[in-house]
Structure formats: C-alpha cells, structure tokens
Scaffold this active site. Structure first.
Site, short mmCIF file in Angstrom:
data_model
loop_
_atom_site.label_atom_id
_atom_site.label_comp_id
_atom_site.label_asym_id
_atom_site.label_seq_id
_atom_site.Cartn_x
_atom_site.Cartn_y
_atom_site.Cartn_z
CG HIS A 1 69.50 26.48 25.04
ND1 HIS A 1 69.59 27.68 24.36
CD2 HIS A 1 70.20 25.58 24.31
CE1 HIS A 1 70.31 27.49 23.26
NE2 HIS A 1 70.69 26.23 23.21
N GLY B 1 71.86 23.88 14.92
CA GLY B 1 71.62 24.08 13.48
C GLY B 1 71.85 22.83 12.63
CD GLU C 1 74.59 24.35 23.98
OE1 GLU C 1 74.71 23.80 22.88
OE2 GLU C 1 73.55 24.94 24.33
CD1 TRP D 1 66.28 18.73 15.74
CD2 TRP D 1 64.13 18.19 15.38
NE1 TRP D 1 66.25 17.55 15.03
CE2 TRP D 1 64.94 17.20 14.80
CE3 TRP D 1 62.74 18.07 15.30
CZ2 TRP D 1 64.41 16.09 14.12
CZ3 TRP D 1 62.21 16.97 14.63
CH2 TRP D 1 63.04 16.00 14.05
CE LYS D 2 69.43 26.18 19.00
NZ LYS D 2 70.33 27.31 18.98
C1 PEP Z 1 72.46 25.16 20.75
O1 PEP Z 1 71.99 26.31 20.65
O2 PEP Z 1 72.15 24.39 21.68
C2 PEP Z 1 73.41 24.71 19.72
C3 PEP Z 1 74.18 23.69 19.98
O3 PEP Z 1 73.35 25.43 18.56
P1 PEP Z 1 74.32 25.39 17.29
O4 PEP Z 1 74.83 23.96 17.15
O5 PEP Z 1 73.47 25.79 16.16
O6 PEP Z 1 75.43 26.33 17.58
#
Ligand code: PEP
Length: 257
Positions: free
Chosen positions: A99, A239, A169, A14-15
């Site tokens: 992250h 997101g 990621e 959720w950041k």
């Molecule tokens: C994240 O930043 O860990 C991530 C998965 O973001 P998003 O799905 O929004 O790209």
C-alpha cells in the site's frame, strides 16, 4: 476456451481504524446484517490485525477477511513483524501488500516482491497495490507504475500469477492525500489496459492474468461509473468503508451490475 466467470471484488481497507474492538465489531455486524444476498460480488474486509480474531468469530459466509500487511520471513529475529504462516493461522484469505502508505514509510518493490512470494507460498491471496504519486506532462507516471508492477512480481511462480489481485491506486486520488484530485473511470480504464500489457509482455499472452481493481476515493456516488466504465474487476475502498451506509451502497451497486 470459455471465459471464467469471476465475481466483482469490493475490498475494504479499514487502515488503522476504528480505535476499539467494540466499534470494529459494531461496524462489522451492521455490514453483515444489512448485506444483500450476493451472487456477483465478493466482499472482503481488511481490519487492523488486532480485530481479526474477534471478527472471525462473528461467523458469516458473506464476508471474507484480510490483513493489511505481512512479512516475508518465516520466523526469527524480526521484531514486530507477522509472517505469512502466522496470518494463515488467523484463517484469513487475503493480504494487502505494498500500500502507498507503507511505501511512504520506506517499503521497497523488492521487499513487496518477497512478501508476495511468502503469501502465495502459504496459499493466501496477495492484493498488490501500485500507483503513481502524480501525473506529469511527459507521462512518466506510466513508467513509474510499470516498474512497480514488474519489480513486485519479479520471480513469482507463473502458475500462481492469476491468484494475485492488483489494485491500481493513484496516490494523488486517495481521499487522504492533501490537495487530492479526482481520478476518472477513464483514468482507471487506461491504467488497467496498460497493466494488462505489462503483464502479458512479462509473462506471455496465454496466462490467466491477475484481477485488476481500482482504489482512490471510491464512494457510493462514483461507484457506478467506476464499475461500468473503469474496466475493472472491483474496487478497494478506504474512507468510505468505515461508513456502513456508504459501504453497503457500494456493494449494492456493484452487485446490481
Ligand atoms: C486506500 O488508501 O487504499 C483507499 C482506497 O483509500 P480511499 O478510498 O480513502 O481513497
């Protein structure tokens, strides 16, 4: 040796959202209420620290909770930090570490490695994020990820290696990256194989390896492709995890496979 059956992971990051406890509670409750019965999928939600206790009190066996960071020291003069032991008091099970948004604030592989050890030492599960910032023609990005994986897992107790979850990621594919590009399921698959090779080279072939998941603009439309063809044990969702409908669909599709 029979292959251990592992559930697919759907992890929500959720950041620094939502902005109030009321909204966090409402989003969480909507997800809990509408989650299907899960046999093949483990759902983990990592909200801002301040909401963890509130969400824990909404007792559910369907969702596990996680944090988004922790510190390597046990206690002492570290203003603003939270130790692994303190997180354990919150009864969470998972902690996102390294992250790219934290790395952008200056976090190093060495610090992340110390944090991973601290988290493992109290019996929690680290979700280690790694990922290239850009794709270059000379394929240097492979080396970038290799260094991240090797340095972050340096000196880790080999018996605890399989507890770690690695989230690949690619920063260029995150939904919040300016001029972002789509990563494909074959990008995910390729990096998954590469990370497994790094791990077997470093720790030996007979070890149970970390689970590897993919994160970067996963949504309700591309989840099927990533889960079917990405070679992964699950996904980390940013997101789209803040939209209950999208998140529930991601879980539903993952569970259906
Ligand atoms: C994240 O930043 O860990 C991530 C998965 O973001 P998003 O799905 O929004 O790209």
């Amino acid at each position: 040796m029979s292959k251990k059956m592992t559930k697919k992971l759907v992890i929500a990051n959720w950041k620094m959202n939502p902005v109030s406890g009321k909204e966090a509670e409402s989003l969480f409750k909507t997800i809990v209420k509408n989650l299907p019965t899960l046999k093949n999928t483990e759902v983990i939600i990592c909200p801002p620290l301040i909401f963890l206790d509130k969400l824990f009190k909404i007792r559910t066996t369907k969702i596990k909770l996680g944090a988004q960071n922790s510190f390597w020291g046990e206690k002492g003069a570290f203003t603003g930090e939270i130790s692994a032991g303190m997180l354990e008091l919150l009864k969470i099970k998972y902690v996102i570490l390294g992250h790219s948004e934290r790395r952008a604030l200056g976090e190093t592989n060495l610090e992340i490695s110390k944090k991973i050890k601290a988290i493992l030492s109290v019996g929690l599960i680290p979700i280690l994020c790694v990922g290239d910032k850009e794709r270059d023609e000379n394929h240097e990005y492979f080396n970038f990820v290799k260094v991240q994986v090797e340095e972050c897992l340096n000196g880790i107790n080999k018996e605890l290696l399989s507890k770690v979850i690695i989230a690949y990621e690619p920063v260029w594919a995150l939904s919040t990256t300016e001029n972002r590009k789509n990563a494909s399921s074959s990008d995910s698959h390729e990096m998954n194989i590469f990370i497994k090779k790094i791990l077997t080279d470093k720790f030996g072939v007979n070890r149970e390896l970390p689970r590897i998941i993919y994160g970067g603009s996963v949504n309700e439309k591309n989840i099927l492709d990533f889960i079917m063809n990405g070679g992964i044990d699950g996904v980390l969702v940013g997101g789209a995890s803040l939209d209950s409908k999208k998140f529930l669909e991601i879980v539903r599709v993952t569970e259906s496979i």
